[in-house]
Write a protein that holds these residues in place. Sequence first.
Motif, PDB file in Angstrom:
ATOM      1  N   ALA A 148       0.844  -1.198   0.000  1.00  0.00           N
ATOM      2  CA  ALA A 148       0.000   0.000   0.000  1.00  0.00           C
ATOM      3  C   ALA A 148       0.880   1.249   0.000  1.00  0.00           C
ATOM      4  CB  ALA A 148      -0.919   0.002   1.214  1.00  0.00           C
ATOM      5  N   PHE A 149       0.403   2.297  -0.696  1.00  0.00           N
ATOM      6  CA  PHE A 149       1.134   3.553  -0.813  1.00  0.00           C
ATOM      7  C   PHE A 149       0.255   4.698  -0.313  1.00  0.00           C
ATOM      8  CE2 PHE A 149       2.309   0.718  -4.264  1.00  0.00           C
ATOM      9  CZ  PHE A 149       3.701   0.735  -4.249  1.00  0.00           C
ATOM     10  N   GLU A 150       0.880   5.655   0.381  1.00  0.00           N
ATOM     11  CA  GLU A 150       0.149   6.874   0.719  1.00  0.00           C
ATOM     12  C   GLU A 150      -0.087   7.691  -0.531  1.00  0.00           C
ATOM     13  OE1 GLU A 150       1.844   9.164   3.832  1.00  0.00           O
ATOM     14  OE2 GLU A 150       1.764   7.544   5.308  1.00  0.00           O
ATOM     15  N   VAL A 151       0.905   7.723  -1.415  1.00  0.00           N
ATOM     16  CA  VAL A 151       0.783   8.384  -2.712  1.00  0.00           C
ATOM     17  C   VAL A 151       1.647   7.604  -3.700  1.00  0.00           C
ATOM     18  CG1 VAL A 151       2.656   9.993  -2.160  1.00  0.00           C
ATOM     19  CG2 VAL A 151       1.032  10.559  -3.987  1.00  0.00           C
ATOM     20  N   SER A 152       1.180   7.491  -4.933  1.00  0.00           N
ATOM     21  CA  SER A 152       1.953   6.737  -5.920  1.00  0.00           C
ATOM     22  C   SER A 152       1.724   7.313  -7.305  1.00  0.00           C
ATOM     23  CB  SER A 152       1.532   5.260  -5.916  1.00  0.00           C
ATOM     24  OG  SER A 152       0.298   5.092  -6.602  1.00  0.00           O
ATOM     25  N   ILE A 205       3.891   0.760 -11.737  1.00  0.00           N
ATOM     26  CA  ILE A 205       4.704   0.227 -10.641  1.00  0.00           C
ATOM     27  C   ILE A 205       4.700  -1.289 -10.667  1.00  0.00           C
ATOM     28  CG2 ILE A 205       4.897   0.063  -8.132  1.00  0.00           C
ATOM     29  CD1 ILE A 205       3.670   2.883  -7.990  1.00  0.00           C
ATOM     30  N   ALA A 206       3.528  -1.875 -10.909  1.00  0.00           N
ATOM     31  CA  ALA A 206       3.422  -3.332 -10.946  1.00  0.00           C
ATOM     32  C   ALA A 206       4.311  -3.926 -12.037  1.00  0.00           C
ATOM     33  CB  ALA A 206       1.973  -3.743 -11.158  1.00  0.00           C
ATOM     34  N   THR A 217      -3.599   2.336  -3.461  1.00  0.00           N
ATOM     35  CA  THR A 217      -3.426   3.686  -2.951  1.00  0.00           C
ATOM     36  C   THR A 217      -4.735   4.435  -3.055  1.00  0.00           C
ATOM     37  OG1 THR A 217      -2.079   5.708  -3.097  1.00  0.00           O
ATOM     38  CG2 THR A 217      -2.743   4.681  -5.172  1.00  0.00           C
ATOM     39  N   THR A 218      -4.862   5.511  -2.269  1.00  0.00           N
ATOM     40  CA  THR A 218      -5.998   6.425  -2.416  1.00  0.00           C
ATOM     41  C   THR A 218      -5.557   7.742  -3.041  1.00  0.00           C
ATOM     42  OG1 THR A 218      -5.657   7.239  -0.156  1.00  0.00           O
ATOM     43  CG2 THR A 218      -7.272   5.467  -0.465  1.00  0.00           C
TER      44      THR A 218
END
Length: 274
Positions: free
Chosen positions: A18-22, A28-29, A45-46
Motif C-alpha cells: 500500500a502507498f500513501e501516494v503513488s 509500478i506493478a 493507494t488512495t
Amino acid sequence: MGFRLSPIAEAAGYRLEAFEVSGSTNAIALERARQGETGPLWLVTTRQEGGRGRRGRPWAWVDGNLAATLLRVETDLRQAATLGFVAGLALGEALDALAPDADISIGMDGASGPNAPRFELKWPNDVLCSNAKLSGILLESSMLPDGRFALAIGIGINVVAHPAGLPYPATSLAALGFKIDAETLFLALSDAWTRLDRIWAEGRGIAEIRRLWLARAAGLGSEVAVNVDGNIVRGVFETIDEDCRFVIRDDKGGTVAIAAGDVHFGAVASAGRN
C-alpha cells in the motif's frame, strides 16, 4: 483502518503493498515484474498521480478514491485478457456485499426489478451504477525474459468523488449515498477476486465467468453503436462469445464479434439510423 487483504486472499498467497501516494499502480506493478516480482501482488493507494485509462487516456484523480492493481505472471496472454471480466465481476460482488440494501436505479433505461443487478458491467471494462461510470478497469502487460508475461490488472474506483465535464456520465459511491471508504472496499474486493479467480481457474472456468458476467451486462438486448478505430458498427447487443468478444446482431440478421472498441447505448446508438 488501513489497507488489508481478506483472510481468504491471504490464505491463497496474495500479498499487499500500500502507498500513501503513488504514480500509476499499473506502471509500478510492471516495473516490479521486470525486477523479478512474480505475484500475486496487490498494489493499492488512495492518491494516485499519473493514472491512465484505455488507449493512454488520462484518468482524472481525486484523493480518497481507490486505485488497485493486481500483478501476476501469465503464460497465455490471450487467455489472461479475460481476467478483465473477472475484475469487473469481483468489484460488482464486493459492492453488493457492502451495500446490500441500497435503493438506486439500475438498467440502461433506469428501470429496476428484484432480480436486476445494481452494479452493471459495460463491455469491456467499466462498472456502472445508475447508468453512470463508477469504475474503469485497465489490463496492461509486459513480456519477461523467460517468455512469460507480466500482467497488471488495474481497477480505478470513484469512491469519494467523480470528475466533471466528461463526455459520458460518471458517478461515485459518495454521490450514490454509499458510506464506504477505499480501505473497506479493497478488503471486499480482494475477497471477491480470490473466489472468482478460483472459478476462472487459468481459463478453464471461463464459461462460468461469461455466464456470471452476462447476468450483470449493461445494455444486453438493446441497440448499440461500437466505435472500432473510427468505424461505427451498429446493431443489437446479443452476447459475449467464448473469447469475451462483444457480439452484436446487425439489421440483416448477421452477427459481428468485436474484440476492441468503444460501446455506446441509447440515443447515441440510434443516431444516424434511417
